[in-house]
Scaffold this active site. Structure first.
Site, PDB file in Angstrom:
ATOM      1  N   TYR A 101       0.805  -1.164   0.051  1.00 17.09           N
ATOM      2  CA  TYR A 101       0.090  -0.114   0.079  1.00 17.09           C
ATOM      3  C   TYR A 101       0.906   1.168  -0.016  1.00 17.09           C
ATOM      4  CZ  TYR A 101      -3.022   3.662   1.714  1.00 17.09           C
ATOM      5  OH  TYR A 101      -4.005   4.575   1.881  1.00 17.09           O
ATOM      6  N   GLU A 197      -3.424   7.620  -4.236  1.00 15.24           N
ATOM      7  CA  GLU A 197      -3.408   6.313  -3.458  1.00 15.24           C
ATOM      8  C   GLU A 197      -3.148   5.050  -4.393  1.00 15.24           C
ATOM      9  OE1 GLU A 197      -5.997   4.950   0.098  1.00 15.24           O
ATOM     10  OE2 GLU A 197      -6.877   4.377  -2.027  1.00 15.24           O
TER      11      GLU A 197
END
Ligand code: GDP
Ligand code: MN
Length: 397
Positions: A101, A197
């Site tokens: 992530y 993101e």
């Protein structure tokens, strides 16, 4: 302005971030053709401005063209967290060895950009923070200094990649990951983003680092500096909002499922609050303004119901300049002739309320309930939206 995954990925590609080949498709046939060009297997991905598509069934790995067509048909018919799906992204599939992530977001607490990395992606980042704090890097980026080399090294170290691991072209995975962090920072800065993101950022079984998802939000206040994105935003401010403006309505789309129509901004905001307090969520803010006539009511309903994601409609009028009977006639006009199949709850008080209720009673519209008070209207609408099978909106008195 939130960007759809495919748009975010085109910014990623422009910034030199590694993304897979993909095509956008509006129909099963287009998706099938796209899969033919890309080569199977492919992943069919719902394009909707919300996360959790994977869990909702909006991401399907397909091995054959027949599967691609049927997955696309299924996904296009879906509503994910209140968002309709207008198109799918057909993308090359990869074999995932690890999911990471990575995000840079504008943090209120930091009053500046915050880089967040987790060696465990794909899952809820909050969960990782609780279970494996060491797998997480949270580092504020100084807006004047920019991203520093030590911060990139911190991320690469936290990823704990095998030093021998390299992609098919021989580039060490550690180096590719560092490059991704740097490119994402440049994209965040240059596009005036408030969020960039990548979840998941994956390491494939071939040692490649690939951005499998993108979530990009651009600061609306900076859109004037990005002509192309601004044009898309104007076009995509969905002609719904343009249509509402033309009819003289104040309209804002929200992401719940209870359509709201009222007169006066304060009244409408209080309805939205009451809906939330009762456990529901509003699909829009729509203010008729003062003295709304039947045609304006008709235009408002048209705009509110046009997404197809509204499961109940709440109309609350406190008539001052607005006459309740005018509003009632507008409702009858639209609901009587079109195929509105959601339950409608109406509250009329004030100017000509008695006449308005008489108009509604006479029309005997199926699915329409007149509530005795604003509070009752909210309760009935929330109950109707929550019950999928033929909601019962009859008054319980
Ligand atoms: P989100 O659920 O809306 O965040 O959608 P994502 O784009 O993040 O996809 C969800 C999950 O689908 C990922 O975490 C992957 O596990 C899986 N996925 C997506 N693309 C691929 C692919 O090419 N191959 C495989 N095997 N899985 C994929
Ligand atoms: Mn994701």
């Amino acid at each position: 302005m939130d960007l759809l995954e495919h748009r975010g990925k085109s910014l990623f590609a422009g910034a030199g971030l590694p993304v897979l080949a993909s095509r956008l498709a509006l129909s099963p046939e287009e998706a099938q053709a796209a899969a033919g060009e890309l080569g199977l297997p492919v992943v069919v991905k719902a394009q909707a401005k919300t996360g959790g598509r994977g869990k909702a069934g909006g991401i399907r790995v397909c091995a054959t063209e027949v599967e691609v067509a049927s997955a696309t048909a299924d996904i296009l018919a879906m509503t994910i967290r209140g968002h309709g799906v207008s198109c799918v992204l057909v993308e090359e599939a990869v074999e995932i060895a690890r999911e990471l992530y990575l995000a840079i977001s504008s943090s209120r607490a930091q009053r500046g950009p915050l880089l967040i990395f987790s060696a465990e992606g794909g899952v809820d980042i909050e969960e990782v923070a609780r279970r494996h704090p060491a797998a997480l890097v949270r580092t504020p980026v100084d807006p004047l200094l920019g991203l520093c080399d030590y911060q990139v090294r911190d991320v690469v170290a936290a990823a704990a990649l095998d030093p021998e691991l390299a992609g098919p072209d021989g580039t060490p995975a550690k180096q590719s990951l560092g490059g991704v962090v740097r490119s994402l920072w440049r994209l965040y800065r240059d596009s005036d983003a408030t969020l960039c993101e990548i979840n998941p950022l994956v390491i494939t079984t071939f040692g490649e680092v690939v951005c499998l998802d993108s979530k990009v939000t651009i600061d609306d206040n900076a859109l004037y500096r990005h002509a192309e994105l601004k044009a898309e935003s104007d076009a995509g401010a969905e002609d719904r909002e343009a249509r509402a403006r033309k009819a003289g309505l104040a309209f804002v789309a929200l992401d719940g499922d209870i359509g709201v129509l009222g007169n006066g901004a304060g009244l409408v905001m209080s309805i939205i609050d009451q809906i939330a307090a009762a456990g529901g969520s509003a699909a829009d803010f729509c203010d008729l303004g003062g003295g709304a006539r039947a045609e304006v009511v008709a235009a408002a309903l048209d705009v509110i119901l046009s997404t197809g994601t509204v499961s109940a409609l709440l109309v609350s009028i406190f008539g001052g300049i607005t006459r309740c009977d005018e509003v009632a006639r507008g409702l009858v006009q639209v609901l009587g002739q079109s195929s509105v199949d959601v339950p409608v709850v109406v509250r009329l008080d004030g100017n000509a309320a008695f006449e308005g209720r008489a108009v509604l009673a006479e029309a005997r519209l199926p699915g329409l309930t007149v509530a005795a008070s604003a509070a009752e209207a909210v309760r009935l609408a929330v109950a109707a939206a929550a019950s999928p099978a033929g909601p019962d909106t009859r008054r319980e008195d």
